[in-house]
Write an enzyme that holds these catalytic residues in place. Structure first.
Site, PDB file in Angstrom:
ATOM      1  N   ASP A  38       6.122  -4.771   5.699  1.00  0.00           N
ATOM      2  CA  ASP A  38       6.612  -6.085   6.111  1.00  0.00           C
ATOM      3  C   ASP A  38       6.598  -7.102   4.960  1.00  0.00           C
ATOM      4  O   ASP A  38       7.593  -7.800   4.734  1.00  0.00           O
ATOM      5  CB  ASP A  38       5.752  -6.581   7.285  1.00  0.00           C
ATOM      6  CG  ASP A  38       6.321  -7.835   7.900  1.00  0.00           C
ATOM      7  OD1 ASP A  38       7.494  -7.798   8.309  1.00  0.00           O
ATOM      8  OD2 ASP A  38       5.607  -8.854   7.952  1.00  0.00           O
ATOM      9  N   ARG A  73      -0.359  -6.983  -5.024  1.00  0.00           N
ATOM     10  CA  ARG A  73      -0.455  -8.324  -5.581  1.00  0.00           C
ATOM     11  C   ARG A  73       0.768  -8.696  -6.411  1.00  0.00           C
ATOM     12  O   ARG A  73       0.675  -9.507  -7.310  1.00  0.00           O
ATOM     13  CB  ARG A  73      -1.709  -8.427  -6.458  1.00  0.00           C
ATOM     14  CG  ARG A  73      -2.992  -8.276  -5.680  1.00  0.00           C
ATOM     15  CD  ARG A  73      -4.178  -8.441  -6.590  1.00  0.00           C
ATOM     16  NE  ARG A  73      -4.890  -9.681  -6.369  1.00  0.00           N
ATOM     17  CZ  ARG A  73      -5.548 -10.344  -7.309  1.00  0.00           C
ATOM     18  NH1 ARG A  73      -5.554  -9.908  -8.544  1.00  0.00           N
ATOM     19  NH2 ARG A  73      -6.191 -11.456  -7.022  1.00  0.00           N
ATOM     20  N   GLY A 114       0.831  -1.206   0.000  1.00  0.00           N
ATOM     21  CA  GLY A 114       0.000   0.000   0.000  1.00  0.00           C
ATOM     22  C   GLY A 114       0.859   1.248   0.000  1.00  0.00           C
ATOM     23  O   GLY A 114       1.954   1.252   0.559  1.00  0.00           O
ATOM     24  N   THR A 152       5.035   2.369   6.069  1.00  0.00           N
ATOM     25  CA  THR A 152       3.626   2.039   6.281  1.00  0.00           C
ATOM     26  C   THR A 152       2.985   3.106   7.150  1.00  0.00           C
ATOM     27  O   THR A 152       3.611   3.588   8.112  1.00  0.00           O
ATOM     28  CB  THR A 152       3.398   0.666   6.949  1.00  0.00           C
ATOM     29  OG1 THR A 152       2.020   0.568   7.338  1.00  0.00           O
ATOM     30  CG2 THR A 152       4.253   0.430   8.174  1.00  0.00           C
ATOM     31  N   ASP A 206       3.717  -0.130  12.200  1.00  0.00           N
ATOM     32  CA  ASP A 206       3.755  -1.402  12.943  1.00  0.00           C
ATOM     33  C   ASP A 206       4.997  -2.241  12.632  1.00  0.00           C
ATOM     34  O   ASP A 206       5.032  -3.427  12.945  1.00  0.00           O
ATOM     35  CB  ASP A 206       2.488  -2.222  12.640  1.00  0.00           C
ATOM     36  CG  ASP A 206       2.365  -2.590  11.172  1.00  0.00           C
ATOM     37  OD1 ASP A 206       3.171  -2.089  10.359  1.00  0.00           O
ATOM     38  OD2 ASP A 206       1.463  -3.367  10.829  1.00  0.00           O
ATOM     39  N   ASP A 219       0.760   2.408   9.071  1.00  0.00           N
ATOM     40  CA  ASP A 219       0.345   1.706  10.295  1.00  0.00           C
ATOM     41  C   ASP A 219       1.373   1.826  11.423  1.00  0.00           C
ATOM     42  O   ASP A 219       1.050   1.551  12.570  1.00  0.00           O
ATOM     43  CB  ASP A 219       0.118   0.215   9.995  1.00  0.00           C
ATOM     44  CG  ASP A 219      -0.901  -0.007   8.895  1.00  0.00           C
ATOM     45  OD1 ASP A 219      -1.728   0.900   8.674  1.00  0.00           O
ATOM     46  OD2 ASP A 219      -0.874  -1.079   8.250  1.00  0.00           O
ATOM     47  N   ARG A 237      -4.449  -1.919  10.574  1.00  0.00           N
ATOM     48  CA  ARG A 237      -4.403  -3.386  10.639  1.00  0.00           C
ATOM     49  C   ARG A 237      -4.317  -3.881  12.083  1.00  0.00           C
ATOM     50  O   ARG A 237      -5.150  -3.499  12.880  1.00  0.00           O
ATOM     51  CB  ARG A 237      -3.290  -3.951   9.755  1.00  0.00           C
ATOM     52  CG  ARG A 237      -3.591  -3.761   8.267  1.00  0.00           C
ATOM     53  CD  ARG A 237      -2.801  -4.648   7.364  1.00  0.00           C
ATOM     54  NE  ARG A 237      -3.114  -6.059   7.559  1.00  0.00           N
ATOM     55  CZ  ARG A 237      -4.202  -6.660   7.095  1.00  0.00           C
ATOM     56  NH1 ARG A 237      -5.098  -5.994   6.397  1.00  0.00           N
ATOM     57  NH2 ARG A 237      -4.402  -7.941   7.320  1.00  0.00           N
TER      58      ARG A 237
HETATM   59  O1  F6P Z   1      -1.130  -1.229   5.615  1.00  0.00           O
HETATM   60  C1  F6P Z   1      -1.672  -0.012   5.226  1.00  0.00           C
HETATM   61  C2  F6P Z   1      -3.163  -0.101   5.103  1.00  0.00           C
HETATM   62  O2  F6P Z   1      -3.642   1.183   4.764  1.00  0.00           O
HETATM   63  C3  F6P Z   1      -3.877  -0.646   6.327  1.00  0.00           C
HETATM   64  O3  F6P Z   1      -3.998   0.297   7.353  1.00  0.00           O
HETATM   65  C4  F6P Z   1      -5.187  -1.075   5.713  1.00  0.00           C
HETATM   66  O4  F6P Z   1      -5.783  -2.111   6.451  1.00  0.00           O
HETATM   67  C5  F6P Z   1      -4.763  -1.594   4.362  1.00  0.00           C
HETATM   68  O5  F6P Z   1      -3.530  -0.986   4.054  1.00  0.00           O
HETATM   69  C6  F6P Z   1      -5.766  -1.318   3.265  1.00  0.00           C
HETATM   70  O6  F6P Z   1      -5.326  -1.954   2.123  1.00  0.00           O
HETATM   71  P1  F6P Z   1      -5.938  -1.672   0.687  1.00  0.00           P
HETATM   72  O7  F6P Z   1      -5.352  -0.379   0.198  1.00  0.00           O
HETATM   73  O8  F6P Z   1      -5.500  -2.832  -0.104  1.00  0.00           O
HETATM   74  O9  F6P Z   1      -7.423  -1.576   0.837  1.00  0.00           O
END
Ligand code: F6P
Length: 374
Positions: free
Chosen positions: A119, A77, A14, A142, A146, A144, A188
């Site tokens: 990660d 992906r 992401g 990220t 994390d 997040d 997450r």
């Molecule tokens: O890891 C970053 C994040 O934004 C998370 O906080 C969230 O759960 C996820 O990616 C959303 O992913 P996507 O952009 O695939 O919907």
């Protein structure tokens, strides 16, 4: 060590505000400081599998510091070890394309690969070095926050700003209508965005994955506020929050990769709170607003420092390492220490304790104590 003449760079997973600051710093220091050419791969590792590349010159990175997203593109992906191909009949096939990545790395005459990702992306980079000998340097990313082995990731500060701004806005409308407002934020398995924005935005309740919650203390908090003449409440809900006796809520599961998208817990919580308090409850799911847009100054600075230091690691041949913020300095950390390990909120940590002492409820309190003491 052989001389470094040309490197590749990609962004995976992401996006996060600050990615372009990393790309810009890496490219500028490569060209200006070390006389090294930079080849950008489009759309993460899929650019390496499918040879979607373009050279990054100084003009390509001009003016991108304030830009959100990534000029290279990205995807969730693109794992070359489980590469998802869309076939002519619309179906998808999964195969191991990692040897193609190694072959294309050679064909392009690259001496190193800088991988900017979370990660999952960094784990792939580590595996490419272990199994195919591709010399990689990682840059952690990220919203997040994390990732283990780094004190902070860029993108997090911007996400917290956006969520805090949303909380400020929700406060005024919540107060006018005497409502309970739920704000669901990303993160997450980690409650960092919820905790930080909850503290910065003056939330009454913060629900995070690290502290499974019960509804009773939340209701007690709402009533305690009601009883002292404040008939509205602000609840921040991390997307990964889970009830003590229940499960996390997922929006969807990718049928091919098995990737589970969290989201929707606040829609489950809202009718329960409304039913038990009689107050109107409204839900805002902030979603990708937290990831988009211009990075704040802190994220630009962190991204810039990480990009420049990543280039230094490349020049020193410190491969299979990732650059990481430790205290005030950017350091090199072995990739295996950084991956497959999440940095979660410590339920007994200082910020949680500080929040509790301000009366912020996390959903694990004794409801009677909330009524008695606040
Ligand atoms: O890891 C970053 C994040 O934004 C998370 O906080 C969230 O759960 C996820 O990616 C959303 O992913 P996507 O952009 O695939 O919907």
């Amino acid at each position: 060590m052989s001389k470094i003449r040309q490197i590749g760079v990609l962004t995976g997973g992401g996006d996060a505000p600050g990615l372009n600051a990393v790309i810009r710093a890496l490219t500028k220091s490569a060209i200006l400081d070390h006389g090294v050419r930079v080849i950008g791969f489009n759309d993460g590792f899929s650019g390496m599998v499918e040879m979607k590349t373009h050279e990054l010159g100084l003009h390509d990175v001009r003016g991108i510091l304030p830009r959100g997203g990534t000029i290279l593109g990205t995807t969730n992906r693109g794992n070359p070890f489980e590469y998802v191909e869309r076939l002519a009949d619309g179906t998808e096939r999964v195969s191991d394309a990692s040897a193609t990545v190694a072959k294309n790395f050679e064909r392009l005459g690259l001496d190193a690969l800088v991988v900017i990702g979370g990660d999952g992306t960094l784990s792939i980079a580590h595996r490419l070095m272990q199994e195919h000998g591709i010399p990689v340097v990682g840059v952690p990313k990220t919203i997040d926050n994390d990732l283990a082995a780094t004190d902070r990731t860029f993108g997090f500060a911007t996400a917290v700003e956006v969520a805090t701004d949303a909380l400020d806005r929700l406060h005024t409308t919540a107060e006018s209508h005497h409502r309970i407002m739920l704000l669901e934020v990303m993160g997450r398995e980690a409650g960092w965005i919820a905790l930080h924005s909850g503290v910065a935005g003056g939330a009454d309740v913060v629900l995070i994955p690290e502290i499974p919650f019960q509804v009773e203390p939340v209701i007690a908090k709402v009533w305690a506020r009601q009883n002292r003449g404040t008939p509205f409440s602000i609840v921040v809900v991390a997307e990964g929050a889970r009830p003590k006796d229940g499960d996390q809520v997922y929006q969807s599961v990718d049928p091919v990769t098995g990737w589970k998208r969290l989201g929707g817990i606040s829609y489950e919580l809202a009718p329960i709170l409304q039913g038990k308090t009689g107050l109107e409850v409204r839900v805002t799911v902030l979603g990708h607003i937290q990831r988009g847009g211009s990075p704040c100054a802190d994220d630009r600075i962190l991204g810039t420092r990480l990009g420049a230091e990543a280039m230094r690691l490349v020049m020193r041949g410190r491969f299979d390492h990732m650059v990481a913020l430790r205290g005030e300095e950017i350091e090199a950390v072995p990739m295996e220490k950084a991956i497959n390990r999440l940095k979660l909120v410590d339920p007994n940590g200082q910020l949680v304790r500080n929040a509790r002492s301000l009366g912020i409820v996390f959903g694990d309190e004794d409801p009677d104590e909330i009524l008695d003491t606040r």
